[in-house]
Design a protein around this motif. Structure first.
Motif, PDB file in Angstrom:
ATOM      1  N   MET A   1       0.951  -1.195   0.084  1.00 31.20           N
ATOM      2  CA  MET A   1      -0.103  -0.070  -0.085  1.00 31.20           C
ATOM      3  C   MET A   1       0.799   1.425  -0.081  1.00 31.20           C
ATOM      4  O   MET A   1       2.059   1.268   0.031  1.00 31.20           O
ATOM      5  CB  MET A   1      -1.031   0.100   1.226  1.00 31.20           C
ATOM      6  N   VAL A  70      -6.371  16.682  21.306  1.00 30.89           N
ATOM      7  CA  VAL A  70      -5.742  16.428  19.589  1.00 30.89           C
ATOM      8  C   VAL A  70      -6.241  17.752  19.019  1.00 30.89           C
ATOM      9  O   VAL A  70      -6.946  18.546  19.648  1.00 30.89           O
ATOM     10  CB  VAL A  70      -6.428  15.137  19.344  1.00 30.89           C
ATOM     11  N   ILE A  75      -6.961  17.209  12.043  1.00 28.43           N
ATOM     12  CA  ILE A  75      -7.487  15.695  11.678  1.00 28.43           C
ATOM     13  C   ILE A  75      -8.532  15.884  10.257  1.00 28.43           C
ATOM     14  O   ILE A  75      -8.461  15.398   9.268  1.00 28.43           O
ATOM     15  CB  ILE A  75      -8.619  15.267  12.910  1.00 28.43           C
ATOM     16  N   ARG A  76      -9.366  17.007  10.405  1.00 24.86           N
ATOM     17  CA  ARG A  76     -10.086  17.355   9.226  1.00 24.86           C
ATOM     18  C   ARG A  76      -9.221  17.756   8.181  1.00 24.86           C
ATOM     19  O   ARG A  76      -9.506  17.355   6.803  1.00 24.86           O
ATOM     20  CB  ARG A  76     -11.221  18.601   9.515  1.00 24.86           C
ATOM     21  N   VAL A  77      -8.373  18.526   8.292  1.00 24.59           N
ATOM     22  CA  VAL A  77      -7.453  19.321   7.178  1.00 24.59           C
ATOM     23  C   VAL A  77      -6.684  17.888   6.474  1.00 24.59           C
ATOM     24  O   VAL A  77      -6.582  17.730   5.304  1.00 24.59           O
ATOM     25  CB  VAL A  77      -6.563  20.321   7.519  1.00 24.59           C
ATOM     26  N   GLY A  80      -8.799  15.642   4.410  1.00 29.84           N
ATOM     27  CA  GLY A  80      -9.128  16.501   3.121  1.00 29.84           C
ATOM     28  C   GLY A  80      -7.779  16.358   2.284  1.00 29.84           C
ATOM     29  O   GLY A  80      -8.014  16.252   0.985  1.00 29.84           O
ATOM     30  N   LEU A  81      -6.897  16.476   2.805  1.00 27.23           N
ATOM     31  CA  LEU A  81      -5.271  16.555   1.879  1.00 27.23           C
ATOM     32  C   LEU A  81      -5.360  14.989   1.444  1.00 27.23           C
ATOM     33  O   LEU A  81      -4.831  15.142   0.156  1.00 27.23           O
ATOM     34  CB  LEU A  81      -4.372  17.044   2.620  1.00 27.23           C
ATOM     35  N   LYS A  83      -7.420  13.100   0.084  1.00 23.93           N
ATOM     36  CA  LYS A  83      -8.385  13.123  -0.948  1.00 23.93           C
ATOM     37  C   LYS A  83      -7.745  13.714  -2.262  1.00 23.93           C
ATOM     38  O   LYS A  83      -8.183  13.314  -3.247  1.00 23.93           O
ATOM     39  CB  LYS A  83      -9.599  13.480  -0.637  1.00 23.93           C
ATOM     40  N   ARG A  84      -6.899  14.593  -1.899  1.00 20.89           N
ATOM     41  CA  ARG A  84      -6.311  15.055  -3.067  1.00 20.89           C
ATOM     42  C   ARG A  84      -5.516  14.309  -4.074  1.00 20.89           C
ATOM     43  O   ARG A  84      -4.797  13.453  -3.673  1.00 20.89           O
ATOM     44  CB  ARG A  84      -5.490  16.568  -2.561  1.00 20.89           C
ATOM     45  N   LYS A  85      -5.563  14.422  -5.384  1.00 20.18           N
ATOM     46  CA  LYS A  85      -4.998  13.582  -6.325  1.00 20.18           C
ATOM     47  C   LYS A  85      -3.392  14.019  -6.143  1.00 20.18           C
ATOM     48  O   LYS A  85      -2.967  15.075  -6.085  1.00 20.18           O
ATOM     49  CB  LYS A  85      -5.465  13.835  -7.970  1.00 20.18           C
ATOM     50  N   VAL A 110      -2.980   9.341  18.129  1.00 14.74           N
ATOM     51  CA  VAL A 110      -4.433   9.103  18.849  1.00 14.74           C
ATOM     52  C   VAL A 110      -5.240   8.656  17.512  1.00 14.74           C
ATOM     53  O   VAL A 110      -6.314   8.039  17.729  1.00 14.74           O
ATOM     54  CB  VAL A 110      -4.820  10.146  19.770  1.00 14.74           C
ATOM     55  N   ASP A 111      -5.385   9.442  16.667  1.00 13.87           N
ATOM     56  CA  ASP A 111      -6.356   9.390  15.489  1.00 13.87           C
ATOM     57  C   ASP A 111      -5.845   8.264  14.520  1.00 13.87           C
ATOM     58  O   ASP A 111      -4.985   8.430  13.803  1.00 13.87           O
ATOM     59  CB  ASP A 111      -6.397  10.824  14.709  1.00 13.87           C
ATOM     60  N   ASP A 112      -6.697   7.280  14.324  1.00 13.94           N
ATOM     61  CA  ASP A 112      -6.464   6.076  13.741  1.00 13.94           C
ATOM     62  C   ASP A 112      -6.288   6.532  12.061  1.00 13.94           C
ATOM     63  O   ASP A 112      -5.551   5.976  11.590  1.00 13.94           O
ATOM     64  CB  ASP A 112      -7.572   5.007  13.714  1.00 13.94           C
ATOM     65  N   ASP A 113      -7.444   7.312  11.741  1.00 13.37           N
ATOM     66  CA  ASP A 113      -7.318   7.792  10.152  1.00 13.37           C
ATOM     67  C   ASP A 113      -6.052   8.441   9.819  1.00 13.37           C
ATOM     68  O   ASP A 113      -5.321   8.132   8.933  1.00 13.37           O
ATOM     69  CB  ASP A 113      -8.231   8.505   9.763  1.00 13.37           C
ATOM     70  N   LYS A 117      -2.373   7.262   7.491  1.00 11.64           N
ATOM     71  CA  LYS A 117      -1.841   7.853   6.423  1.00 11.64           C
ATOM     72  C   LYS A 117      -0.722   8.773   6.581  1.00 11.64           C
ATOM     73  O   LYS A 117       0.122   9.025   5.494  1.00 11.64           O
ATOM     74  CB  LYS A 117      -2.942   8.797   5.895  1.00 11.64           C
TER      75      LYS A 117
ATOM     76  N   ALA B   7      -8.617   8.665  -8.961  1.00 10.12           N
ATOM     77  CA  ALA B   7      -8.605   9.720  -7.819  1.00 10.12           C
ATOM     78  C   ALA B   7      -9.382   9.489  -6.752  1.00 10.12           C
ATOM     79  O   ALA B   7     -10.436   8.541  -6.962  1.00 10.12           O
ATOM     80  CB  ALA B   7      -8.909  11.022  -8.474  1.00 10.12           C
ATOM     81  N   TYR B   8      -9.285   9.629  -5.395  1.00 11.29           N
ATOM     82  CA  TYR B   8      -9.958   9.138  -4.330  1.00 11.29           C
ATOM     83  C   TYR B   8     -11.438   9.419  -4.790  1.00 11.29           C
ATOM     84  O   TYR B   8     -11.764  10.559  -4.962  1.00 11.29           O
ATOM     85  CB  TYR B   8      -9.565  10.230  -3.107  1.00 11.29           C
ATOM     86  N   GLY B  25     -11.590  13.015  -5.708  1.00 11.86           N
ATOM     87  CA  GLY B  25     -10.283  13.729  -5.216  1.00 11.86           C
ATOM     88  C   GLY B  25      -9.806  14.611  -6.341  1.00 11.86           C
ATOM     89  O   GLY B  25      -8.918  15.608  -5.944  1.00 11.86           O
ATOM     90  N   ALA B  46      -9.937  19.275  -4.604  1.00  9.61           N
ATOM     91  CA  ALA B  46     -10.584  18.005  -4.259  1.00  9.61           C
ATOM     92  C   ALA B  46     -12.073  18.143  -3.799  1.00  9.61           C
ATOM     93  O   ALA B  46     -12.279  19.209  -3.295  1.00  9.61           O
ATOM     94  CB  ALA B  46      -9.993  17.162  -3.209  1.00  9.61           C
ATOM     95  N   LEU B  48     -14.467  17.528  -1.249  1.00 12.19           N
ATOM     96  CA  LEU B  48     -14.610  16.957   0.095  1.00 12.19           C
ATOM     97  C   LEU B  48     -16.035  16.436   0.644  1.00 12.19           C
ATOM     98  O   LEU B  48     -16.049  15.818   1.439  1.00 12.19           O
ATOM     99  CB  LEU B  48     -14.271  18.090   0.893  1.00 12.19           C
ATOM    100  N   TRP B  90     -12.512  26.023   2.888  1.00 11.16           N
ATOM    101  CA  TRP B  90     -12.804  24.469   2.591  1.00 11.16           C
ATOM    102  C   TRP B  90     -14.296  24.172   2.949  1.00 11.16           C
ATOM    103  O   TRP B  90     -14.943  24.755   3.974  1.00 11.16           O
ATOM    104  CB  TRP B  90     -12.075  23.319   3.308  1.00 11.16           C
ATOM    105  N   GLN B 189     -15.395  11.230  17.853  1.00 12.46           N
ATOM    106  CA  GLN B 189     -13.926  11.109  17.309  1.00 12.46           C
ATOM    107  C   GLN B 189     -13.506   9.752  18.048  1.00 12.46           C
ATOM    108  O   GLN B 189     -12.721   8.965  17.775  1.00 12.46           O
ATOM    109  CB  GLN B 189     -13.135  12.347  18.185  1.00 12.46           C
ATOM    110  N   LYS B 212     -13.491   4.087  14.085  1.00 11.10           N
ATOM    111  CA  LYS B 212     -14.732   5.510  14.007  1.00 11.10           C
ATOM    112  C   LYS B 212     -15.704   5.033  13.078  1.00 11.10           C
ATOM    113  O   LYS B 212     -15.532   4.251  12.117  1.00 11.10           O
ATOM    114  CB  LYS B 212     -13.716   6.409  13.135  1.00 11.10           C
TER     115      LYS B 212
END
Lengths: 357, 330
Positions: A1, A70, A75-77, A80-81, A83-85, A110-113, A117, B7-8, B25, B46, B48, B90, B189, B212
């Motif tokens: 991956m 946290v 976490i949100r930004v 979002g990043l 997802k960017r190609k 702390v945050d799994d997501d 990544k 793309a995502y 994305g 992207a 969102l 955003w 969360q 989550k």
């Protein structure tokens, strides 16, 4: 991956030179694609790079861990990043001069997501040689940012003389004995020395060598500046082994001057440790004192185990694993460094000593 | 039909006409037809978030370029209209109501509302912390905004108001109203759900998730709610005035090697689709217990999933751009 994107957290008080460093990251011809998350809104794309604003929203977690905070906006930004190609070679997160680096760093554990990544690469703190003594005296945040750092960019060294510079470095080392110091002017430190450190990568904990055990700058070259630090991976590996036979308690005892009660404590043992005892002790210590322990790192020699046990901790979050084998002829030892606020050094030391097998 | 978008895949949706649509994305919206797909380059950046337009035709997307765009097919051509542009922001969440014709979106701490039938209508509602998700109530009159410390309930059309705050400590990331409008559900969360009974504000804690919960879906006319975030789809009963309070959840299509990342349902029937973190997709009839694996090949985690109104088709997308529209077999 896909491999994890390294994230550098850039801290430092106002005027230290953080923005100059950020601008260099964005404008230099490095052929990399960076995303920079700054603490004001507004998105600007410069060539390949992307600048995103964030709000520094610190969230408490409902998980019973009192110091578990946290950065919700991060976490949100970051999600979002992702997802960017095309993705990014690295991400730099700038914090305000008043920010506690703890929540930013903890977000990556702390945050799994976020964890899936990205990988926290280092907390890098920019300070300036002229004003640091003043900031350490009047700003708790400035002290914490130095204490938390994996590396320090000591900027504007041209504004002070060599004696002042040594004084400033000594002040930094009392608070944070682990972080290499990059001397520089106008934030001209090489980017490759700043990014891609792998400071939280257990595989790359090569030594837990407190800098205050080292000879001063100029004699041994342990203080990294823009001229000497091109081989930064080996920054800790050379010339330290003469230290192992000594007992260095007295060095840490100079810390009466450390501002805001924050200092580093280094513990060394020549005797192998009992694996279960030391793990339990570390867990308990971090649970009880984790609020005040900003950072910890260690390499341990465990009885009956041929591999080095390495760990690093941010407040209560502890990560540890067996790493490589001890080499033939390599001096075996256990060493831990704790950087924290109002730590009871005698209690920690006796707890550590009781872990001997 | 299997597609590769490179793309995502942020969202997969069926509009009211049953057109499968993907939001990606790379900022594009792909409107699928029998011949393939038509591309609308809706955003510079992207996508969102996305939802079906109140008219039922095409989808509304929010992007990291600060734009909210309506993309749809007209006479076989992709057509786009800009609903809003917030420079430097955003758009983190978007929602729409076919009943009221309203479109809502979240950018930072603000929730904004537009009317698909009245271009002059605009509302902005501010919060202390950022808004992570928004949802209309079943009639499209109220909007719930998930934020730090709880959910804020706003009347969508009223200009000056104080929101009703449903408090619960922690960061709320996802909100959904039950189809009867009696409950509001939130995903947090800390790998748990929280629910409020709106008649009396009573709290419902719905925990025990290993991950989550990124996806919630009601089915069986609102009698059941399915969620992602576990090795199987977790089913909460919603019969009666007490909803899931004091009741046990059930887990269907359990698989010890994978986590459910997305669930989707058609609303009326008992069919549930699940997308897994190893790229597989299944459909299950919760009454008969019959389960069909629609996509057995493993791949990137499923990031988007939708079921058509008639339950016959499932659209999925994954984090690497793999996507498809498959017959459910039911």
């Amino acid at each position: 991956m896909t491999t994890k994107i390294p994230v550098t957290v850039l801290t430092g008080y106002l005027g230290a030179g953080k923005t100059t460093l950020l601008n260099r990251i964005l404008t230099e011809d490095h052929g990399k694609r960076y995303a920079v998350i700054v603490n004001e809104f507004g998105e600007v794309g410069i060539d390949n790079d992307l600048v995103v604003g964030a709000d520094e929203e610190v969230f408490e977690m409902n998980n019973g861990c009192v110091c578990c905070t946290v950065r919700g906006d991060l976490i949100r930004v970051l999600s979002g990043l992702m997802k960017r190609k095309g993705g990014f070679d690295a991400i730099v997160v700038e914090t305000t001069g008043l920010a506690d680096p703890g929540p930013v760093a903890q977000t990556f554990f702390v945050d799994d997501d976020v964890r899936a990544k990205t990988q926290l690469d280092s907390v890098t703190t920019v300070v300036d040689a002229k004003h640091l003594p003043l900031r350490l005296a009047d700003s708790r945040e400035a002290v914490e940012q130095v204490a938390f750092a994996d590396q320090i960019v000591l900027n504007k060294t041209d504004l002070v003389d060599e004696a002042e510079l040594r004084g400033v470095e000594a002040a930094i080392r009392r608070i944070n004995p682990l972080a290499p110091i990059h001397r520089t002017t106008r934030s001209q430190v090489p980017l490759e020395a700043i990014l891609g450190r792998g400071s939280f990568d257990l595989e790359r904990i090569t030594a837990a060598e407190p800098e205050f055990l080292n000879p001063p700058h100029g004699e041994e070259g342990h203080v990294h500046d823009e001229h000497c630090d091109h081989d930064h991976d080996h920054g800790h590996d050379h010339g330290h082994h003469h230290d192992h036979g000594h007992d260095h308690h007295d060095h840490a005892a100079h810390d009466h001057a450390a501002a805001a009660g924050i200092k580093g404590i280094s513990l060394t043992s020549e005797k192998p440790l009992d694996g279960i005892r030391v793990t339990n002790w570390l867990n308990t210590l971090l649970q009880e004192k984790g609020v005040d322990i900003l950072r910890a790192k260690g390499i341990l020699d465990i009885k009956g185990e041929n591999r080095r046990l390495v760990f690093q901790a941010v407040h209560m979050i502890l990560e540890g694993d067996y790493q490589r084998d001890w080499k033939d002829g390599e001096a075996r030892y256990s060493r831990m460094v704790f950087i924290g606020r109002d730590l009871d050094e005698a209690a920690i030391r006796s707890g550590f000593e009781a872990c001997a097998a | 039909m299997i597609l590769d978008f490179d793309a995502y895949v942020t969202a997969a949706l069926f509009d009211a006409a049953g057109v499968p649509t993907f939001a990606l994305g790379d900022g594009s919206v792909r409107l699928v037809s029998l011949e393939g797909f038509t591309t609308a380059q809706a955003h510079d950046g992207a996508v969102l978030c996305a939802c079906v337009h109140p008219s039922g035709a095409g989808i509304v997307t929010g992007g990291d370029d600060g734009r909210v765009v309506w993309s749809r097919l007209e006479g076989g051509e992709a057509v786009m209209s800009e609903i809003a542009e917030l420079k430097g922001k955003w758009i983190d969440a978007v929602a729409a109501s076919a009943d009221s014709g309203l479109i809502a979106f979240a950018a930072g701490k603000d929730l904004q509302v537009r009317d698909s039938k009245d271009p002059a209508f605009a509302r902005t509602f501010s919060h202390d912390k950022s808004v992570a998700d928004i949802a209309f109530d079943p009639k499209g009159r109220r909007i719930a905004a998930a934020t730090y410390g709880g959910a804020a309930l706003w009347y969508a059309r009223i200009e000056k108001q104080t929101p009703q705050m449903l408090k619960w400590a922690g960061s709320h990331m996802l909100v959904l109203w039950s189809p009867d409008g009696k409950f509001l559900l939130s995903s947090m969360q800390e790998n748990s759900l929280h629910g409020w009974r709106l008649s009396d504000g009573k709290d419902m804690r719905m925990g025990g998730y290993p991950a989550k919960v990124k996806s919630l879906a009601f089915l069986s006319n609102g009698l059941m709610m399915a969620t992602a975030g576990a090795n199987g789809a977790v089913i909460w009963p919603f019969q009666g005035a007490n909803g899931p309070m004091g009741k046990e959840a059930a887990e269907v299509a359990y698989d010890q090697d994978a986590l459910v990342t997305r669930v989707a349902a058609a609303g009326r029937g008992n069919l549930l689709a699940g997308g897994l973190d190893d790229g597989r997709v299944w459909v299950c009839d919760l009454v008969s217990g019959r389960k069909e694996v629609l996509k057995a090949e493993k791949g990137a985690p499923i990031s988007a999933l939708a079921m058509s109104m008639d339950g016959r088709s499932v659209a999925f997308g994954d984090e690497d751009g793999g996507a498809g529209v498959l017959a459910s077999g039911f």
